[in-house]
Write a protein that holds these residues in place. Sequence first.
Motif, mmCIF file in Angstrom:
data_model
loop_
_atom_site.group_PDB
_atom_site.id
_atom_site.type_symbol
_atom_site.label_atom_id
_atom_site.label_comp_id
_atom_site.label_asym_id
_atom_site.label_seq_id
_atom_site.Cartn_x
_atom_site.Cartn_y
_atom_site.Cartn_z
ATOM 1 N N ILE A 27 -17.108 3.171 47.285
ATOM 2 C CA ILE A 27 -17.017 4.363 47.918
ATOM 3 C C ILE A 27 -17.993 5.587 47.483
ATOM 4 N N LEU A 28 -18.252 5.736 46.263
ATOM 5 C CA LEU A 28 -18.903 6.861 45.789
ATOM 6 C C LEU A 28 -20.456 6.341 45.845
ATOM 7 N N ALA A 29 -20.571 4.946 45.690
ATOM 8 C CA ALA A 29 -22.171 4.723 46.082
ATOM 9 C C ALA A 29 -22.369 5.141 47.522
ATOM 10 N N LYS A 30 -21.414 4.873 48.223
ATOM 11 C CA LYS A 30 -21.836 5.267 49.598
ATOM 12 C C LYS A 30 -21.823 6.747 49.937
ATOM 13 N N ASP A 31 -20.824 7.605 49.413
ATOM 14 C CA ASP A 31 -20.666 8.979 49.603
ATOM 15 C C ASP A 31 -20.207 9.697 48.245
ATOM 16 N N SER A 32 -21.286 10.236 47.317
ATOM 17 C CA SER A 32 -21.044 10.661 46.285
ATOM 18 C C SER A 32 -20.235 12.009 46.220
ATOM 19 N N THR A 33 -20.002 12.540 47.127
ATOM 20 C CA THR A 33 -19.145 13.801 47.518
ATOM 21 C C THR A 33 -17.598 13.557 47.853
ATOM 22 N N PHE A 34 -17.273 12.413 47.932
ATOM 23 C CA PHE A 34 -15.903 11.865 48.425
ATOM 24 C C PHE A 34 -15.100 11.923 47.114
ATOM 25 N N GLY A 35 -14.312 13.293 47.176
ATOM 26 C CA GLY A 35 -13.575 13.679 46.011
ATOM 27 C C GLY A 35 -12.460 12.976 45.833
ATOM 28 N N ALA A 36 -11.862 12.294 46.893
ATOM 29 C CA ALA A 36 -10.652 11.432 46.792
ATOM 30 C C ALA A 36 -10.936 10.144 45.897
ATOM 31 N N ALA A 37 -11.998 9.531 45.973
ATOM 32 C CA ALA A 37 -12.335 8.451 45.259
ATOM 33 C C ALA A 37 -12.388 8.964 43.615
ATOM 34 N N CYS A 38 -13.176 10.135 43.390
ATOM 35 C CA CYS A 38 -13.077 10.680 42.156
ATOM 36 C C CYS A 38 -11.781 10.920 41.409
ATOM 37 N N TYR A 39 -11.170 11.464 42.310
ATOM 38 C CA TYR A 39 -9.404 11.668 41.905
ATOM 39 C C TYR A 39 -8.647 10.762 41.513
ATOM 40 N N GLU A 40 -8.848 9.441 42.204
ATOM 41 C CA GLU A 40 -8.032 8.230 42.040
ATOM 42 C C GLU A 40 -8.745 7.717 40.752
ATOM 43 N N LEU A 41 -10.210 7.514 40.731
ATOM 44 C CA LEU A 41 -10.676 7.108 39.550
ATOM 45 C C LEU A 41 -10.303 7.850 38.351
ATOM 46 N N SER A 42 -9.953 9.306 38.319
ATOM 47 C CA SER A 42 -9.333 9.955 37.344
ATOM 48 C C SER A 42 -7.723 9.520 36.533
ATOM 49 N N LEU A 43 -7.097 9.157 37.832
ATOM 50 C CA LEU A 43 -5.809 8.873 37.513
ATOM 51 C C LEU A 43 -5.903 7.545 36.747
ATOM 52 N N LEU A 44 -6.816 6.433 37.347
ATOM 53 C CA LEU A 44 -6.660 5.239 36.686
ATOM 54 C C LEU A 44 -7.137 5.491 35.296
ATOM 55 N N CYS A 45 -8.194 6.388 35.012
ATOM 56 C CA CYS A 45 -8.549 6.531 33.553
ATOM 57 C C CYS A 45 -7.633 6.969 32.748
ATOM 58 N N ALA A 46 -6.698 8.059 33.358
ATOM 59 C CA ALA A 46 -5.568 8.570 32.772
ATOM 60 C C ALA A 46 -4.641 7.520 32.236
ATOM 61 N N ALA A 47 -4.219 6.786 33.200
ATOM 62 C CA ALA A 47 -3.111 5.641 32.978
ATOM 63 C C ALA A 47 -3.678 4.762 31.884
ATOM 64 N N GLU A 48 -5.096 4.471 31.689
ATOM 65 C CA GLU A 48 -5.565 3.553 30.413
ATOM 66 C C GLU A 48 -5.734 4.734 29.399
ATOM 67 N N LYS A 49 -5.364 5.826 29.236
ATOM 68 C CA LYS A 49 -5.597 6.846 28.204
ATOM 69 C C LYS A 49 -7.137 7.030 27.949
ATOM 70 N N MET A 50 -8.089 7.014 28.950
ATOM 71 C CA MET A 50 -9.275 7.260 28.647
ATOM 72 C C MET A 50 -9.516 8.608 29.160
ATOM 73 N N THR A 51 -9.142 9.520 28.513
ATOM 74 C CA THR A 51 -9.081 10.839 28.728
ATOM 75 C C THR A 51 -10.314 11.469 29.121
ATOM 76 N N ASP A 52 -11.415 11.254 28.339
ATOM 77 C CA ASP A 52 -12.769 11.837 28.579
ATOM 78 C C ASP A 52 -12.937 11.337 30.080
#
Length: 208
Positions: A78-103
């Motif tokens: 999705i981000l490759a198609k639309d780099s401004t799609f905030g929802a995809a960034c947000y969901e990736l943040s949640l995935l990373c947080a769940a895996e304790k990849m805080t940075d």
Amino acid sequence: MRIREFHVAAVMLSAVAGLLFASCRSGKEQASAGSQWQRPPIVETTEEKLQTEAMMIEAKRQHEAQNFAAERILYHQILAKDSTFGAACYELSLLCAAEKMTDSALYYVRRAVRCNGDNVWYLLTWARLCSSVGLYAESAEAMERVVQKNPDVPDYYYELSNTWLKANDYKKAVDVLNRLERRVGITELVSMQKAELWNAMGKGQKAL
């Protein structure tokens, strides 16, 4: 004197439940925040936009099925198609947080906020992730934006005050509570917290 911190009724985000935030969503907070991955209404529907929205829906389906690798791939597509799609960034943040990849979680939630700084869910996640790693000034910046957008929700003032308390900045913690009192009036809960803060600053007369 040990200072009693506020326990804020906060929004739970399903992908990080039990890992980062130990609070629950209040009805008022839910009404003000709206959808977790809401975007501005699409004025002009194009095939590309429809495809992107369909990919987002499929990614959520993969999440429900706990196919997190497939979900992650879809968000990156999705981000490759639309780099401004905030929802995809947000969901990736949640995935990373769940895996304790805080940075990585912080990188993506900051990016989501840049894409859509009006989304309270993005701002809350940004604030709480920062607080979890001791970035209290940045957390306070995010919570201040939440308060500005939702000035009638006391829980957000409590959380902002508590952030400054964690940073050992008692004066700013009191200032936030003063703002809340000016908005909703004097309450026992806020007055007692202010008294403890003034005592901690060695100003017993103000505490009295």
